[in-house]
Scaffold this motif. Structure first.
Motif, PDB file in Angstrom:
ATOM      1  N   TYR A   1      -3.762   1.916  -0.404  1.00 51.19           N
ATOM      2  CA  TYR A   1      -2.662   2.746   0.104  1.00 51.19           C
ATOM      3  C   TYR A   1      -2.667   4.095  -0.616  1.00 51.19           C
ATOM      4  O   TYR A   1      -2.485   5.150  -0.003  1.00 51.19           O
TER       5      TYR A   1
ATOM      6  N   PHE B   1      -1.406  -1.051   5.779  1.00 55.99           N
ATOM      7  CA  PHE B   1      -0.620  -0.828   4.562  1.00 55.99           C
ATOM      8  C   PHE B   1       0.875  -1.024   4.796  1.00 55.99           C
ATOM      9  O   PHE B   1       1.569  -1.575   3.944  1.00 55.99           O
ATOM     10  N   THR B   2       1.368  -0.575   5.939  1.00 60.21           N
ATOM     11  CA  THR B   2       2.807  -0.625   6.174  1.00 60.21           C
ATOM     12  C   THR B   2       3.302  -2.031   6.501  1.00 60.21           C
ATOM     13  O   THR B   2       4.372  -2.444   6.023  1.00 60.21           O
TER      14      THR B   2
ATOM     15  N   VAL C   1      -2.804  -4.210  -1.328  1.00 57.77           N
ATOM     16  CA  VAL C   1      -2.440  -3.013  -0.553  1.00 57.77           C
ATOM     17  C   VAL C   1      -2.395  -1.755  -1.417  1.00 57.77           C
ATOM     18  O   VAL C   1      -2.879  -0.690  -1.015  1.00 57.77           O
TER      19      VAL C   1
END
Length: 432
Positions: free
Chosen positions: A31, A183-184, A27
């Motif tokens: 990100y 990403f979250t 990630v």
């Protein structure tokens, strides 16, 4: 609680903690790019963790001597919960703090996670407290297995929760205030696992009766120890080789996702699958093959073989993406197939080199200096993981995308030279 149960519990705690860390590996680079960072800035974000871990580990070590192992483990796991939660809300929190975007939040969270990243060192001290010297190597090996498994299963979980199907389901289930992106959601998953781990450790992990204090040197003292070790006649060449190997492989790791994203268009899920595959190969070699291979050939030959393999495979990585003679397999295009093909011997060579160099350092250290020997290799690895990604990111941006991988391969040539300088009398036969 019996010693075996305590060791088993500690294994589970370390495994879950490293699982959360591993989830973020696919990630972090993308990100950073999402917030407008180039590959160099993204590489600095990757390196930030190791830098703050190098500085913070001695502080946590001394704190665990003064306040106990259990409180420091709980503190470091709490730090993981906070850090990974901040990752998940970086886009929303950044503007509230006056930042143009969430990149500053990512750096702050990464630095905090590194400063709190003393789990392994404290867990090793915990094992030393509860095991007699005759069983200590076995206990440390169990923690090493937890460490490795976290890096195998973490990216796999990241690939699952960031898949389009999972994101569509979560958008329907979660409140609208929760940001749902590739990403979250991995960030929130890592935070949730760390929170569950905190509860587990709080309930079932006792404070051990310490046999002795494990005084951690300061960051400055460790730099001095590294310098003394590199210039020492017995293990100097080995420590220098270990540093260069860690530097080169961390350079490869830091740019791998940038490469696949830029050249193949791979996102979090596809990269997670590739990283999981590489982790499985390394785990198989370290967990099942390294023992028989060491018995047959010895650590020295395996270190040489692993380094020689990486000279070729690291340099071949960026060029393999354009090998038109490699066929596609199902949904995987020829570039992905070629990259997986090159990554297989690369992972094999890395596993051989990493384990064998560690073993050679230990074999050539005095019996009463084993802890210091492992501390030296850990310090060398932390420094390498700080400077390796930064240098690789600069090469990627300032020169060309293929240069970090070629330079990483070339760095294994001096490793071969350094290993050649190790006196044969210092290399114990495989039959011993």
């Amino acid at each position: 609680m019996g010693r075996r149960r305590v060791v088993g519990t500690l294994f589970l705690v370390v495994f879950i903690d490293l699982l959360g860390f591993g989830i973020l590996i696919p990630v972090i680079p993308l990100y950073a790019k999402f917030f407008g960072a180039n590959e160099f800035v993204g590489s600095l974000l990757i390196a930030t963790y190791s830098l703050f871990q190098f500085v913070g580990a001695p502080i946590l070590g001394r704190l665990s001597d003064e306040r106990g192992r259990r409180p420091v483990l709980l503190l470091s796991i709490t730090g993981s919960v906070v850090a990974w939660t901040l990752f998940g809300v970086a886009g929303e929190l950044g503007p509230l703090l006056g930042a143009t975007n969430g990149l500053v939040v990512l750096f702050a969270a990464r630095a905090f996670a590194g400063a709190m990243g003393g789990n392994i060192a404290t867990a090793n001290a915990y094992i030393a407290d509860i095991t007699p010297p005759s069983e200590r190597a076995k206990g440390l090996g169990i923690l090493g297995a937890a460490f490795g498994l976290g890096f195998v299963f973490g990216p796999a979980i990241s690939g699952i929760v960031s898949s389009p199907f999972a994101l569509d389901v979560l958008r329907d289930l979660l409140p609208s205030v929760v940001p749902v992106t590739e990403f979250t959601i991995p960030s929130f998953t890592a935070a949730a696992l760390s929170a569950a781990n905190l509860g587990l450790a709080f309930v079932v992990l006792p404070e051990p009766r310490r046999r002795e204090t494990s005084v951690e040197a300061s960051a400055g003292s460790r730099l001095r120890q590294l310098y003394d070790a590199v210039t020492a006649p017995d293990i100097g060449s080995l420590v220098a080789a270990f540093f260069l190997a860690s530097f080169a492989f961390s350079a490869f790791e830091s740019q791998f996702i940038f490469l696949t994203n830029d050249q193949l268009g791979y996102g979090t899920t596809a990269n997670a699958i590739l990283l999981t595959y590489i982790g499985v190969v390394i785990a198989i070699v370290q967990g099942g093959l390294i023992g028989p291979l060491t018995d047959r050939f010895g650590e020295y030959r395996l270190a040489l073989t692993g380094a020689a393999i990486q000279v070729v495979t690291l340099a071949a990585v960026p060029f393999s993406l354009s090998w038109s003679f490699v066929p596609s397999i199902g949904p995987v295009d020829s570039g992905g197939v070629a990259l997986a093909a090159v990554s297989t011997p690369l992972a094999f060579g890395n596993a051989l080199t990493n384990v064998s160099l560690n073993a050679l350092v230990s074999l050539n250290a005095d019996e009463d200096e084993q802890g210091g020997a492992f501390g030296l290799t850990q310090s060398a690895a932390s420094l390498a993981r700080t400077f390796g990604p930064a240098a690789a990111g600069l090469l990627y941006v300032a020169v060309a995308y293929w240069t970090p991988f070629v330079v990483a391969g070339v760095l294994f040539v001096p490793i071969l030279v350094l290993l050649g300088r190790v006196a044969r009398a210092q290399v114990r036969p495989a039959t011993e």
